[in-house]
Design a protein around this motif. Structure first.
Motif, PDB file in Angstrom:
ATOM      1  N   LEU A 136       0.656  -1.011   0.231  1.00  0.00           N
ATOM      2  CA  LEU A 136      -0.019   0.058   0.032  1.00  0.00           C
ATOM      3  C   LEU A 136       0.893   1.536   0.213  1.00  0.00           C
ATOM      4  CD1 LEU A 136      -3.106   1.721  -0.014  1.00  0.00           C
ATOM      5  CD2 LEU A 136      -2.874   1.287   2.630  1.00  0.00           C
ATOM      6  N   ILE A 137       1.932   1.155   1.161  1.00  0.00           N
ATOM      7  CA  ILE A 137       2.886   1.850   1.015  1.00  0.00           C
ATOM      8  C   ILE A 137       3.528   2.512  -0.692  1.00  0.00           C
ATOM      9  CG2 ILE A 137       4.743   3.154   1.300  1.00  0.00           C
ATOM     10  CD1 ILE A 137       4.469   1.942   4.669  1.00  0.00           C
ATOM     11  N   GLY A 138       4.199   1.699  -1.060  1.00  0.00           N
ATOM     12  CA  GLY A 138       4.529   1.426  -2.691  1.00  0.00           C
ATOM     13  C   GLY A 138       3.363   1.709  -3.123  1.00  0.00           C
ATOM     14  N   ALA A 139       2.376   1.647  -3.479  1.00  0.00           N
ATOM     15  CA  ALA A 139       0.684   2.322  -4.300  1.00  0.00           C
ATOM     16  C   ALA A 139       1.190   3.668  -3.767  1.00  0.00           C
ATOM     17  CB  ALA A 139       0.509   1.394  -3.800  1.00  0.00           C
ATOM     18  N   ILE A 140       0.760   4.316  -2.790  1.00  0.00           N
ATOM     19  CA  ILE A 140       1.312   5.798  -2.390  1.00  0.00           C
ATOM     20  C   ILE A 140       2.028   6.711  -2.777  1.00  0.00           C
ATOM     21  CG2 ILE A 140       0.909   7.801  -0.454  1.00  0.00           C
ATOM     22  CD1 ILE A 140      -0.121   5.437   1.183  1.00  0.00           C
ATOM     23  N   TYR A 141       3.330   6.113  -3.376  1.00  0.00           N
ATOM     24  CA  TYR A 141       3.973   7.064  -3.874  1.00  0.00           C
ATOM     25  C   TYR A 141       4.297   6.612  -5.135  1.00  0.00           C
ATOM     26  CZ  TYR A 141       8.703   8.036  -4.971  1.00  0.00           C
ATOM     27  OH  TYR A 141      10.383   8.452  -5.928  1.00  0.00           O
ATOM     28  N   GLN A 142       3.619   5.787  -5.872  1.00  0.00           N
ATOM     29  CA  GLN A 142       3.562   5.517  -7.341  1.00  0.00           C
ATOM     30  C   GLN A 142       2.536   6.424  -7.609  1.00  0.00           C
ATOM     31  OE1 GLN A 142       4.286   2.563 -10.739  1.00  0.00           O
ATOM     32  NE2 GLN A 142       5.945   3.905  -9.171  1.00  0.00           N
ATOM     33  N   ASP A 143       1.198   6.817  -7.143  1.00  0.00           N
ATOM     34  CA  ASP A 143       0.496   7.577  -7.281  1.00  0.00           C
ATOM     35  C   ASP A 143       0.135   8.743  -6.747  1.00  0.00           C
ATOM     36  OD1 ASP A 143      -2.339   8.135  -8.098  1.00  0.00           O
ATOM     37  OD2 ASP A 143      -2.834   7.962  -5.822  1.00  0.00           O
ATOM     38  N   LYS A 144       0.941   9.525  -5.999  1.00  0.00           N
ATOM     39  CA  LYS A 144       1.107  10.705  -5.234  1.00  0.00           C
ATOM     40  C   LYS A 144       2.246  10.815  -5.264  1.00  0.00           C
ATOM     41  CE  LYS A 144      -2.494  12.502  -3.840  1.00  0.00           C
ATOM     42  NZ  LYS A 144      -3.417  13.207  -4.698  1.00  0.00           N
ATOM     43  N   GLY A 145       3.242  10.149  -5.355  1.00  0.00           N
ATOM     44  CA  GLY A 145       4.867  10.811  -5.000  1.00  0.00           C
ATOM     45  C   GLY A 145       5.014  10.800  -3.240  1.00  0.00           C
ATOM     46  N   TYR A 146       6.636  11.499  -2.690  1.00  0.00           N
ATOM     47  CA  TYR A 146       7.674  11.114  -1.748  1.00  0.00           C
ATOM     48  C   TYR A 146       6.573  11.816  -0.051  1.00  0.00           C
ATOM     49  CZ  TYR A 146      10.677  11.064   1.889  1.00  0.00           C
ATOM     50  OH  TYR A 146      11.384  10.954   2.907  1.00  0.00           O
ATOM     51  N   HIS A 147       5.988  12.886  -1.181  1.00  0.00           N
ATOM     52  CA  HIS A 147       5.552  14.133   0.424  1.00  0.00           C
ATOM     53  C   HIS A 147       4.267  13.295   0.741  1.00  0.00           C
ATOM     54  CE1 HIS A 147       4.458  16.692   2.262  1.00  0.00           C
ATOM     55  NE2 HIS A 147       2.894  17.000   1.406  1.00  0.00           N
ATOM     56  N   TYR A 148       3.520  12.505  -0.189  1.00  0.00           N
ATOM     57  CA  TYR A 148       2.106  11.842   0.087  1.00  0.00           C
ATOM     58  C   TYR A 148       2.538  10.475   1.360  1.00  0.00           C
ATOM     59  CZ  TYR A 148      -1.068  15.325  -1.390  1.00  0.00           C
ATOM     60  OH  TYR A 148      -2.220  16.279  -1.783  1.00  0.00           O
ATOM     61  N   CYS A 149       3.456   9.855   0.814  1.00  0.00           N
ATOM     62  CA  CYS A 149       4.066   8.775   1.187  1.00  0.00           C
ATOM     63  C   CYS A 149       4.560   8.838   2.352  1.00  0.00           C
ATOM     64  CB  CYS A 149       4.963   8.179   0.445  1.00  0.00           C
ATOM     65  SG  CYS A 149       5.384   6.681   0.571  1.00  0.00           S
ATOM     66  N   GLU A 150       5.287   9.944   3.170  1.00  0.00           N
ATOM     67  CA  GLU A 150       5.686  10.033   3.767  1.00  0.00           C
ATOM     68  C   GLU A 150       4.833  10.797   4.754  1.00  0.00           C
ATOM     69  OE1 GLU A 150       9.801  13.351   5.055  1.00  0.00           O
ATOM     70  OE2 GLU A 150       7.830  14.183   4.333  1.00  0.00           O
ATOM     71  N   LYS A 151       3.623  11.429   4.511  1.00  0.00           N
ATOM     72  CA  LYS A 151       2.893  12.110   5.478  1.00  0.00           C
ATOM     73  C   LYS A 151       1.990  10.828   5.537  1.00  0.00           C
ATOM     74  CE  LYS A 151      -1.922  14.856   5.007  1.00  0.00           C
ATOM     75  NZ  LYS A 151      -2.172  15.988   4.266  1.00  0.00           N
ATOM     76  N   PHE A 152       1.445   9.727   4.943  1.00  0.00           N
ATOM     77  CA  PHE A 152       0.810   9.067   5.264  1.00  0.00           C
ATOM     78  C   PHE A 152       1.485   7.582   6.504  1.00  0.00           C
ATOM     79  CE2 PHE A 152       0.158   3.957   5.259  1.00  0.00           C
ATOM     80  CZ  PHE A 152      -0.992   3.902   5.412  1.00  0.00           C
ATOM     81  N   ILE A 153       3.189   7.814   6.294  1.00  0.00           N
ATOM     82  CA  ILE A 153       4.136   7.209   7.505  1.00  0.00           C
ATOM     83  C   ILE A 153       3.971   8.108   8.787  1.00  0.00           C
ATOM     84  CG2 ILE A 153       6.683   6.287   7.914  1.00  0.00           C
ATOM     85  CD1 ILE A 153       5.837   5.831   4.711  1.00  0.00           C
ATOM     86  N   TYR A 154       3.783   9.256   8.522  1.00  0.00           N
ATOM     87  CA  TYR A 154       3.977   9.595   9.985  1.00  0.00           C
ATOM     88  C   TYR A 154       2.709   9.457  10.595  1.00  0.00           C
ATOM     89  CZ  TYR A 154       7.904  12.296  10.015  1.00  0.00           C
ATOM     90  OH  TYR A 154       9.329  12.516  10.404  1.00  0.00           O
ATOM     91  N   ASN A 155       1.577   9.585   9.947  1.00  0.00           N
ATOM     92  CA  ASN A 155       0.286   9.388  10.676  1.00  0.00           C
ATOM     93  C   ASN A 155      -0.478   8.201  10.935  1.00  0.00           C
ATOM     94  OD1 ASN A 155      -0.714  11.859  10.201  1.00  0.00           O
ATOM     95  ND2 ASN A 155      -1.360  11.694   7.775  1.00  0.00           N
ATOM     96  N   ARG A 156       0.468   6.932   9.875  1.00  0.00           N
ATOM     97  CA  ARG A 156      -0.492   6.079  10.110  1.00  0.00           C
ATOM     98  C   ARG A 156       1.145   4.695  11.185  1.00  0.00           C
ATOM     99  NH1 ARG A 156      -5.167   4.981  10.477  1.00  0.00           N
ATOM    100  NH2 ARG A 156      -6.364   5.050   8.687  1.00  0.00           N
ATOM    101  N   VAL A 157       1.811   5.017  11.528  1.00  0.00           N
ATOM    102  CA  VAL A 157       3.165   4.475  11.640  1.00  0.00           C
ATOM    103  C   VAL A 157       3.903   5.428  12.657  1.00  0.00           C
ATOM    104  CG1 VAL A 157       5.250   3.205  11.308  1.00  0.00           C
ATOM    105  CG2 VAL A 157       3.233   3.688  10.237  1.00  0.00           C
ATOM    106  N   ILE A 158       4.328   6.981  12.906  1.00  0.00           N
ATOM    107  CA  ILE A 158       5.152   7.338  13.135  1.00  0.00           C
ATOM    108  C   ILE A 158       5.008   7.876  14.566  1.00  0.00           C
ATOM    109  CG2 ILE A 158       6.892   9.102  14.149  1.00  0.00           C
ATOM    110  CD1 ILE A 158       7.833   8.696  10.595  1.00  0.00           C
ATOM    111  N   ILE A 159       2.895   9.061  14.507  1.00  0.00           N
ATOM    112  CA  ILE A 159       2.706   9.139  15.809  1.00  0.00           C
ATOM    113  C   ILE A 159       1.793   8.418  16.502  1.00  0.00           C
ATOM    114  CG2 ILE A 159       0.878  10.811  15.728  1.00  0.00           C
ATOM    115  CD1 ILE A 159       1.218  12.609  13.205  1.00  0.00           C
TER     116      ILE A 159
END
Length: 246
Positions: A136-159
């Motif tokens: 799913l993270i790979g799909a985000i990167y393919q679809d929207k690029g690094y910024h959205y990928c990073e945002k998703f990881i922060y919201n769903r993993v880091i925070i």
């Protein structure tokens, strides 16, 4: 357009709409290319091929997602742990992206509901949850690029899950810890493995962990790896005071 094609088109459109809404809720933003996300949940057993005859499944996206997750977590730790050396940062990243943790993340998001497969869901191992989380993270990167990928990881993993002070004391592999301690203390260790079919015909593996020719712990589980880890955990608690001084 024939009546059949009209009905099929509407059905497919409705199906895509339901999938779009569900994925949008998980992502926290609107996907641009829905096909990327469909591929992220396509298991190889589906035997789907693209126009060039190449397999369509989530495995390439899983590879990409693993790399992106690792990069974002590494950058986060580099900033948040300025005094940590390479070994410390590597261990901390391993704790965050451990297979166990990724499986939990996939389960929390209920990603298995989207899987397209010819294999019944109950036949999948635990790792399927972490695999499709990474895809799913790979799909985000393919679809929207690094910024959205990073945002998703922060919201769903880091925070929600990353607390550096708590992670410092977390053990991700008791077997590795036991082996490291034995090697440091010049102790001889050995895992004796045997099959045990005693419970309802289910294939189980038994493990005896010996240290300096003395059996320290025993355990049984549905795989050799799990049995070794369970025996190692018991050995750790037997020697915890000594190991914690390592």
């Amino acid at each position: 357009m024939s009546i059949f094609k009209k009905i099929f088109s509407k059905s497919r459109s409705l199906e895509d709409g339901i999938f779009f809404d569900a994925i949008e809720k998980i992502l926290g933003f609107s996907p641009k290319n829905l096909e990327n996300y469909k591929k992220a949940f396509t298991h190889r057993s589906s035997n789907r091929l693209n126009n060039n005859g190449s397999p369509i499944n989530y495995e390439r996206l899983e590879f990409l997602g693993d790399a992106m997750l690792s990069a974002v977590i590494a950058a986060y730790l580099f900033t948040e742990a300025p005094n940590g050396d390479e070994g410390y940062l590597t261990k901390m990243r391993s704790k965050i992206v451990s297979r166990e943790h990724l499986n939990e993340l996939g389960k929390d998001l209920k990603l298995i509901q989207f899987i397209e497969s010819k294999v019944p869901v109950q036949h999948f191992g635990e790792n399927i949850h972490g695999n499709i989380f990474e895809s799913l993270i790979g799909a985000i990167y393919q679809d929207k690029g690094y910024h959205y990928c990073e945002k998703f990881i922060y919201n769903r993993v880091i925070i929600p899950y990353v607390d550096i002070s708590k992670l410092e004391g977390k053990v991700i592999s008791y077997k590795s810890l036991v082996i490291e301690w034995c090697q440091k203390e010049k102790k001889i260790f050995h895992y004796d493995i045997f099959e045990d079919n005693a419970i309802d015909g289910q294939r189980l593996f038994g493990v005896k962990l010996s240290i300096d020719a003395k059996v320290i712990a025993k355990a049984r589980a549905t795989s050799k790896k799990k049995a070794e880890e369970k025996a190692s955990q018991r050995a750790y608690f037997a020697f915890q005071e000594k190991m914690d001084k390592r």
